[in-house]
Write a protein that holds these residues in place. Structure first.
Motif, PDB file in Angstrom:
ATOM      1  N   PRO A 198      33.694  20.111 -28.003  1.00  0.00           N
ATOM      2  CA  PRO A 198      35.094  19.940 -27.952  1.00  0.00           C
ATOM      3  C   PRO A 198      35.649  21.374 -27.468  1.00  0.00           C
ATOM      4  N   HIS A 199      36.716  21.062 -26.554  1.00  0.00           N
ATOM      5  CA  HIS A 199      37.693  22.378 -26.097  1.00  0.00           C
ATOM      6  C   HIS A 199      37.935  23.150 -27.360  1.00  0.00           C
ATOM      7  N   CYS A 200      38.511  22.487 -28.391  1.00  0.00           N
ATOM      8  CA  CYS A 200      38.555  23.069 -29.767  1.00  0.00           C
ATOM      9  C   CYS A 200      38.362  22.164 -30.920  1.00  0.00           C
ATOM     10  N   SER A 201      37.837  22.320 -31.790  1.00  0.00           N
ATOM     11  CA  SER A 201      37.551  21.413 -32.943  1.00  0.00           C
ATOM     12  C   SER A 201      39.070  21.059 -33.706  1.00  0.00           C
ATOM     13  N   ASN A 202      39.039  20.000 -34.312  1.00  0.00           N
ATOM     14  CA  ASN A 202      40.368  19.580 -35.024  1.00  0.00           C
ATOM     15  C   ASN A 202      40.295  20.160 -36.494  1.00  0.00           C
ATOM     16  N   ILE A 203      39.195  20.983 -36.792  1.00  0.00           N
ATOM     17  CA  ILE A 203      39.079  21.522 -38.056  1.00  0.00           C
ATOM     18  C   ILE A 203      39.069  23.160 -37.876  1.00  0.00           C
ATOM     19  N   VAL A 204      37.995  23.680 -37.126  1.00  0.00           N
ATOM     20  CA  VAL A 204      37.733  24.972 -36.866  1.00  0.00           C
ATOM     21  C   VAL A 204      38.777  25.700 -35.977  1.00  0.00           C
ATOM     22  N   ASP A 257      32.416  18.718 -33.538  1.00  0.00           N
ATOM     23  CA  ASP A 257      33.140  17.520 -32.987  1.00  0.00           C
ATOM     24  C   ASP A 257      33.975  16.840 -34.014  1.00  0.00           C
ATOM     25  N   HIS A 258      34.931  16.153 -33.826  1.00  0.00           N
ATOM     26  CA  HIS A 258      35.619  14.968 -34.500  1.00  0.00           C
ATOM     27  C   HIS A 258      34.590  13.746 -34.101  1.00  0.00           C
ATOM     28  N   GLY A 286      38.902  17.409 -25.388  1.00  0.00           N
ATOM     29  CA  GLY A 286      40.334  18.182 -25.132  1.00  0.00           C
ATOM     30  C   GLY A 286      41.476  17.656 -26.161  1.00  0.00           C
ATOM     31  N   VAL A 287      41.189  16.865 -27.059  1.00  0.00           N
ATOM     32  CA  VAL A 287      42.154  16.140 -27.730  1.00  0.00           C
ATOM     33  C   VAL A 287      43.175  17.287 -28.647  1.00  0.00           C
ATOM     34  N   SER A 288      42.237  18.347 -29.107  1.00  0.00           N
ATOM     35  CA  SER A 288      42.972  19.419 -30.055  1.00  0.00           C
ATOM     36  C   SER A 288      43.390  20.518 -29.076  1.00  0.00           C
ATOM     37  N   TYR A 289      43.079  20.215 -27.921  1.00  0.00           N
ATOM     38  CA  TYR A 289      43.719  21.587 -27.195  1.00  0.00           C
ATOM     39  C   TYR A 289      44.572  21.164 -26.234  1.00  0.00           C
ATOM     40  N   ALA A 290      44.780  19.992 -25.537  1.00  0.00           N
ATOM     41  CA  ALA A 290      45.729  19.646 -24.537  1.00  0.00           C
ATOM     42  C   ALA A 290      47.179  19.801 -25.132  1.00  0.00           C
ATOM     43  N   PRO A 291      47.550  19.727 -26.543  1.00  0.00           N
ATOM     44  CA  PRO A 291      48.904  19.643 -26.912  1.00  0.00           C
ATOM     45  C   PRO A 291      49.326  21.225 -26.674  1.00  0.00           C
ATOM     46  N   HIS A 292      48.629  22.188 -26.434  1.00  0.00           N
ATOM     47  CA  HIS A 292      48.804  23.337 -26.283  1.00  0.00           C
ATOM     48  C   HIS A 292      48.942  24.018 -25.043  1.00  0.00           C
ATOM     49  N   VAL A 350      34.996  26.785 -22.248  1.00  0.00           N
ATOM     50  CA  VAL A 350      34.530  25.614 -21.563  1.00  0.00           C
ATOM     51  C   VAL A 350      33.875  26.026 -20.128  1.00  0.00           C
ATOM     52  N   ALA A 351      34.651  26.739 -19.456  1.00  0.00           N
ATOM     53  CA  ALA A 351      34.019  27.062 -18.153  1.00  0.00           C
ATOM     54  C   ALA A 351      32.375  27.698 -18.259  1.00  0.00           C
ATOM     55  N   GLU A 352      32.474  28.475 -19.178  1.00  0.00           N
ATOM     56  CA  GLU A 352      30.989  29.113 -19.410  1.00  0.00           C
ATOM     57  C   GLU A 352      30.144  28.275 -19.718  1.00  0.00           C
ATOM     58  N   ILE A 353      30.371  27.228 -20.912  1.00  0.00           N
ATOM     59  CA  ILE A 353      29.422  26.334 -21.008  1.00  0.00           C
ATOM     60  C   ILE A 353      29.059  25.471 -20.195  1.00  0.00           C
ATOM     61  N   ALA A 354      30.149  24.869 -19.305  1.00  0.00           N
ATOM     62  CA  ALA A 354      29.885  23.978 -18.298  1.00  0.00           C
ATOM     63  C   ALA A 354      28.961  24.796 -17.000  1.00  0.00           C
ATOM     64  N   ALA A 355      29.146  26.023 -16.865  1.00  0.00           N
ATOM     65  CA  ALA A 355      28.359  26.646 -15.835  1.00  0.00           C
ATOM     66  C   ALA A 355      26.889  26.657 -16.495  1.00  0.00           C
ATOM     67  N   LEU A 356      26.684  26.599 -17.696  1.00  0.00           N
ATOM     68  CA  LEU A 356      25.269  26.811 -18.365  1.00  0.00           C
ATOM     69  C   LEU A 356      24.474  25.472 -18.248  1.00  0.00           C
TER      70      LEU A 356
END
Ligand SMILES: Cc1ncc(COP(=O)(O)O)c(C=O)c1O
Length: 407
Positions: A167-173, A118-119, A197-203, A179-185
């Protein structure tokens, strides 16, 4: 259906701005250009509606209605209730406030999980809960690939864990985490999830309802909007967490985690983010559709364009021995945020790119732990080139030519 790039770029005044001509913008993960509807609404608010909102006179009524419109339209696109969307000054401040709420709510002996991908915004405030007797477990990335292995999460989950932050996706990796799989677990183990979701939402704005996140955070200023942090906090959790706002506002879910008076003009202007998405939808598809369906169609248009563009860059970088590309080489698996470790410090290389008409950044990008975990010295940092759907193939070619000169 292909993204109409001329139409897209016509929605961003920056592309017509004389002082920016000849410069290709590749620091979008730091903050995007702002779309015209947001600028128009912000200007109108300051000229016509800059009074205390929600009073009975016309300017005030219009200002309040526009703030409500922003929350309602964004919530509809995100697949959640209007009351579940709230604003704060930034995502970093939003996680800080949320962590205060969890500090009051968690009991000694409870555990939370954070990642080293994460950031710092979605790490530091949570890690400090250790000072309050909360056990903090770290979900560690794989040092070679930068990936967060699901098996490692499974090994950390038990009935003590009350929250999983990732993170939904990291701002570096930049790899898109499932997300859905992780949330379910996490839910199966009795824990809530907080997704950065900062690095994902713009997409493309996701359907948060479908993803199953209890908290989903993103920053409007990286998503073509004004400088605000946007929080989705699902009702079941938001009503359970102690109120952080004024006591007499506790019944309004969207006020519970915004302790300060909000920035009225910027919240109102955020409705322009929905205007922009709707304009994209109308131009490419037209006709009636539910807000989540419109958002999904716009998301898919953006992603298809970005994936086609970023693959060329990944292939070019992947073939260079002097470059350690961070994150996946497969465009579909990641956001077009491409960080690389080089022999020289990232900032030095970014400075060499600037006179070649490339706006890019170098450094640690507040992902110090993420770089360290991959064996990259944060003081040396990485070069990061990040783009979004408004980036053109010509700009990517220009970037590749410039990289060829400096690497
Ligand atoms: C992935 C990620 N999360 C969180 C943040 C923090 O957002 P803000 O600047 O709104 O506090 C950033 C900012 O760069 C980021 O890239």
């Amino acid at each position: 259906m292909k993204l109409d790039l001329d139409f897209v770029r016509a929605q961003f005044p920056a592309f017509a701005e004389p002082s920016l001509q000849g410069q290709a913008f590749f620091e979008n993960a730091g903050g995007s250009y702002t779309c015209a509807p947001v600028i128009a609404r912000l200007t109108r608010f300051y000229r016509e509606r800059k009074v205390q909102p929600y009073a009975p006179y016309e300017a005030s009524r219009l200002g309040g209605a526009e703030m409500d419109e922003a929350r309602a339209r964004l919530a509809a696109m995100l697949g959640v209730e209007t009351e579940e969307v709230s604003f704060g000054p930034s995502t970093s401040q939003n996680t800080y406030v949320l962590a205060q709420a969890f500090a009051q709510w968690l009991k000694p002996g409870d555990a939370i999980i954070v990642t080293n991908q994460d950031h710092e915004a979605n790490g530091g405030p949570w890690r400090r809960l250790a000072d309050r007797g909360v056990e903090v477990r770290e979900w560690k990335l794989d040092p070679e690939t930068g990936r967060l292995p699901i098996e490692r999460l499974k090994a950390l989950l038990d009935d003590k864990v009350k929250l999983v932050c990732f993170p939904h996706c990291s701002n570096i990796v930049a790899e898109i985490n499932p997300v859905a799989e992780i949330a379910a677990l996490a839910h199966a183990a009795g824990a809530y999830v907080c997704v950065d979701g900062v690095s994902y939402a713009p997409h493309g704005l996701p359907n948060v309802g479908k993803l199953g996140a209890d908290i989903y955070l993103f920053s409007a200023y990286k998503t073509y909007g004004p400088h605000q942090g946007i929080m989705v906090i699902r009702r079941a959790l938001g009503e359970k967490l102690p109120n952080q706002g004024h006591y007499f506002n506790a019944d309004a879910l969207y006020k519970r985690f915004t302790p300060a008076g909000p920035d009225h003009a910027q919240i109102a202007a955020s409705a322009g983010m929905a205007d922009y998405a709707d304009a994209l939808y109308a131009h490419h598809h037209g006709g009636e559709a539910a807000p989540t369906a419109r958002a999904e169609a716009v998301h898919d248009l953006m992603r298809a364009h970005e994936i086609a563009l970023v693959q060329a860059l990944l292939d070019y970088l992947g073939a260079k021995n002097s470059v350690r590309l961070l994150g996946p080489r497969d465009a579909a698996a990641r956001a077009p945020t491409v960080a690389m470790a080089l022999r020289e410090p990232g900032e030095t290389v970014a400075a060499k790119l600037a006179p070649l008409g490339i706006m890019a950044g170098g450094g640690s990008f507040y992902g110090v732990r993420c770089l360290e975990a991959q064996g990259v010295d944060p003081a040396r940092g990485a070069l990061r080139v990040s783009f979004v759907h408004y980036t053109s193939p010509e700009e990517v070619q220009k970037l590749i030519r410039a990289l060829d000169q400096v690497l």
